[in-house]
Scaffold this motif. Structure first.
Motif, PDB file in Angstrom:
ATOM      1  N   GLY A 138      -0.627 -10.391   1.275  1.00  0.00           N
ATOM      2  CA  GLY A 138      -1.828 -11.166   1.005  1.00  0.00           C
ATOM      3  C   GLY A 138      -2.140 -12.161   2.116  1.00  0.00           C
ATOM      4  O   GLY A 138      -1.647 -12.054   3.242  1.00  0.00           O
ATOM      5  N   ASP A 139      -2.965 -13.139   1.781  1.00  0.00           N
ATOM      6  CA  ASP A 139      -3.397 -14.179   2.711  1.00  0.00           C
ATOM      7  C   ASP A 139      -2.313 -15.250   2.796  1.00  0.00           C
ATOM      8  O   ASP A 139      -2.072 -15.978   1.823  1.00  0.00           O
ATOM      9  N   GLU A 145      -0.692 -22.774   1.029  1.00  0.00           N
ATOM     10  CA  GLU A 145      -1.388 -23.880   0.373  1.00  0.00           C
ATOM     11  C   GLU A 145      -1.100 -23.903  -1.127  1.00  0.00           C
ATOM     12  O   GLU A 145      -0.783 -24.958  -1.701  1.00  0.00           O
ATOM     13  N   THR A 146      -1.180 -22.755  -1.763  1.00  0.00           N
ATOM     14  CA  THR A 146      -0.955 -22.695  -3.206  1.00  0.00           C
ATOM     15  C   THR A 146       0.473 -23.093  -3.568  1.00  0.00           C
ATOM     16  O   THR A 146       0.702 -23.847  -4.526  1.00  0.00           O
ATOM     17  N   SER A 147       1.439 -22.616  -2.798  1.00  0.00           N
ATOM     18  CA  SER A 147       2.841 -22.936  -3.074  1.00  0.00           C
ATOM     19  C   SER A 147       3.106 -24.418  -2.905  1.00  0.00           C
ATOM     20  O   SER A 147       3.800 -25.035  -3.722  1.00  0.00           O
ATOM     21  N   LEU A 148       2.550 -25.014  -1.863  1.00  0.00           N
ATOM     22  CA  LEU A 148       2.738 -26.445  -1.630  1.00  0.00           C
ATOM     23  C   LEU A 148       2.012 -27.278  -2.688  1.00  0.00           C
ATOM     24  O   LEU A 148       2.500 -28.342  -3.095  1.00  0.00           O
ATOM     25  N   GLN A 149       0.873 -26.802  -3.137  1.00  0.00           N
ATOM     26  CA  GLN A 149       0.168 -27.500  -4.211  1.00  0.00           C
ATOM     27  C   GLN A 149       0.983 -27.486  -5.494  1.00  0.00           C
ATOM     28  O   GLN A 149       1.107 -28.500  -6.187  1.00  0.00           O
ATOM     29  N   ALA A 151       4.072 -27.316  -5.765  1.00  0.00           N
ATOM     30  CA  ALA A 151       5.248 -28.170  -5.583  1.00  0.00           C
ATOM     31  C   ALA A 151       4.865 -29.632  -5.359  1.00  0.00           C
ATOM     32  O   ALA A 151       5.728 -30.444  -5.003  1.00  0.00           O
ATOM     33  N   ALA A 152       3.597 -29.966  -5.579  1.00  0.00           N
ATOM     34  CA  ALA A 152       3.095 -31.339  -5.446  1.00  0.00           C
ATOM     35  C   ALA A 152       3.388 -31.926  -4.069  1.00  0.00           C
ATOM     36  O   ALA A 152       3.732 -33.098  -3.924  1.00  0.00           O
ATOM     37  N   LEU A 153       3.217 -31.094  -3.032  1.00  0.00           N
ATOM     38  CA  LEU A 153       3.512 -31.534  -1.672  1.00  0.00           C
ATOM     39  C   LEU A 153       2.327 -31.352  -0.724  1.00  0.00           C
ATOM     40  O   LEU A 153       2.305 -31.947   0.363  1.00  0.00           O
ATOM     41  N   TRP A 154       1.345 -30.598  -1.106  1.00  0.00           N
ATOM     42  CA  TRP A 154       0.246 -30.237  -0.216  1.00  0.00           C
ATOM     43  C   TRP A 154      -0.444 -31.457   0.391  1.00  0.00           C
ATOM     44  O   TRP A 154      -0.659 -31.513   1.607  1.00  0.00           O
ATOM     45  N   ASP A 155      -0.803 -32.418  -0.423  1.00  0.00           N
ATOM     46  CA  ASP A 155      -1.551 -33.571   0.072  1.00  0.00           C
ATOM     47  C   ASP A 155      -0.762 -34.368   1.111  1.00  0.00           C
ATOM     48  O   ASP A 155      -1.353 -35.020   1.969  1.00  0.00           O
ATOM     49  N   GLU A 156       0.551 -34.293   1.053  1.00  0.00           N
ATOM     50  CA  GLU A 156       1.397 -35.055   1.974  1.00  0.00           C
ATOM     51  C   GLU A 156       1.628 -34.331   3.296  1.00  0.00           C
ATOM     52  O   GLU A 156       1.968 -34.971   4.291  1.00  0.00           O
ATOM     53  N   VAL A 157       1.461 -33.015   3.307  1.00  0.00           N
ATOM     54  CA  VAL A 157       1.832 -32.260   4.516  1.00  0.00           C
ATOM     55  C   VAL A 157       0.718 -31.377   5.058  1.00  0.00           C
ATOM     56  O   VAL A 157       0.917 -30.695   6.071  1.00  0.00           O
ATOM     57  N   LYS A 158      -0.451 -31.385   4.440  1.00  0.00           N
ATOM     58  CA  LYS A 158      -1.502 -30.431   4.838  1.00  0.00           C
ATOM     59  C   LYS A 158      -1.942 -30.596   6.284  1.00  0.00           C
ATOM     60  O   LYS A 158      -2.451 -29.643   6.887  1.00  0.00           O
TER      61      LYS A 158
END
Length: 276
Positions: A138-139, A145-149, A151-158
């Motif tokens: 897949g993409d 992005e989905t995995s980090l979201q 895990a509640a980490l996306w906003d901190e590392v995007k």
């Protein structure tokens, strides 16, 4: 034991009987005995793990909690001399049948370890690498992005996806490891004391994350922290150790039942801090 004070101290979440729905068994342990060479590490463990629930394994050091946890995705296979008798069933399939590939098991039953262990790669590659090895088509940007979201980490590392993951804080590294596990789309996540090396704030974030993740995954956690077990788990298994240093399952109940009205005196003594 003063159950009122204990409930207040442990912040035990209560549910009314009317809110309880029938649960589906996803993992069954049937008379499991585990040995390391001649040492009998765990004897006669039988229990059922329910889908989309958090199950905590508690008990004193050396009682076999982590040994039982690792048996569920055959991580003990990597230890020389380790053997298992009995059955470990996953959706009715015996995971120890000769025809079963342990690598495939670990894709469906992921694991997060006590100490964060990110790969010495970028944050992006930590997520993408496992999926790539497992043939994901897949993409990858969307997967990361989905995995980090989740895990509640996306906003901190995007804005830092190319940064080496080892530069993250301990709590962030552990959430990254959870995201890495999520990326290969398991059904069950095993967590072996995932917050024991973290500070209280990072521990709280992990606990919040566990409660969110159980909506999509079945989670089994080993913990020495009684407050943590009471806050995040729906069911709790209490393991003890006998005079031969062999671990055994003393009691397994809904968390509320086990903490407030345990059947065995040893369970009461352990959760009230009289030994441990």
């Amino acid at each position: 034991m003063n159950t009122t004070n204990l409930a207040e101290n442990l912040q035990l979440p209560f549910q009314s009987e009317s809110s309880v729905e029938p649960l589906k068994t996803i993992i069954s342990l049937d008379n499991v005995n585990i040995r390391y060479g001649s040492f009998h590490a765990v004897k006669d463990a039988s229990m059922e793990i329910y889908e989309h629930q958090v199950t905590a394994f508690i008990g004193p050091s050396g009682c076999g909690k982590s040994t039982v946890l690792r048996s569920i995705n055959r991580m003990n296979d990597m230890i020389r001399g380790a053997t298992l008798q009995g059955k470990v069933l996953f959706n009715g399939q015996d995971l120890y049948e000769k025809s079963v590939d342990p690598v495939l098991i670990r894709r469906r039953i992921g694991m997060v370890f006590q100490k964060p262990n990110p790969f010495p790669k970028s944050i992006y590659e930590n997520i993408a690498w496992g999926a790539r090895v497992n043939g994901y088509r897949g993409d990858y940007d969307e997967l990361v992005e989905t995995s980090l979201q989740r895990a509640a980490l996306w906003d901190e590392v995007k804005d830092k996806l190319k940064q080496n993951a080892l530069r993250l804080s301990g709590g962030q590294q552990q959430r990254l490891c959870i995201a890495r596990t999520i990326a290969v789309q398991p059904e069950v996540i095993l967590m072996d004391e995932p917050a024991s090396a973290l500070d209280p704030i990072a521990t709280s974030r992990i606990e919040e994350l566990i409660l969110q993740l159980k909506q999509s995954y079945t989670i089994i956690i080993v913990t020495h922290n009684m407050g943590q077990a009471s806050r995040v788990s729906d069911y709790t298994a209490f393991f003890m150790v006998d005079q031969n240093r062999t671990g055994y399952l003393q009691e397994y109940e809904a968390t509320e039942q086990l903490f407030l009205n345990p059947v065995h005196k040893k369970t009461e003594e352990y959760i009230s801090g009289k030994f441990g």
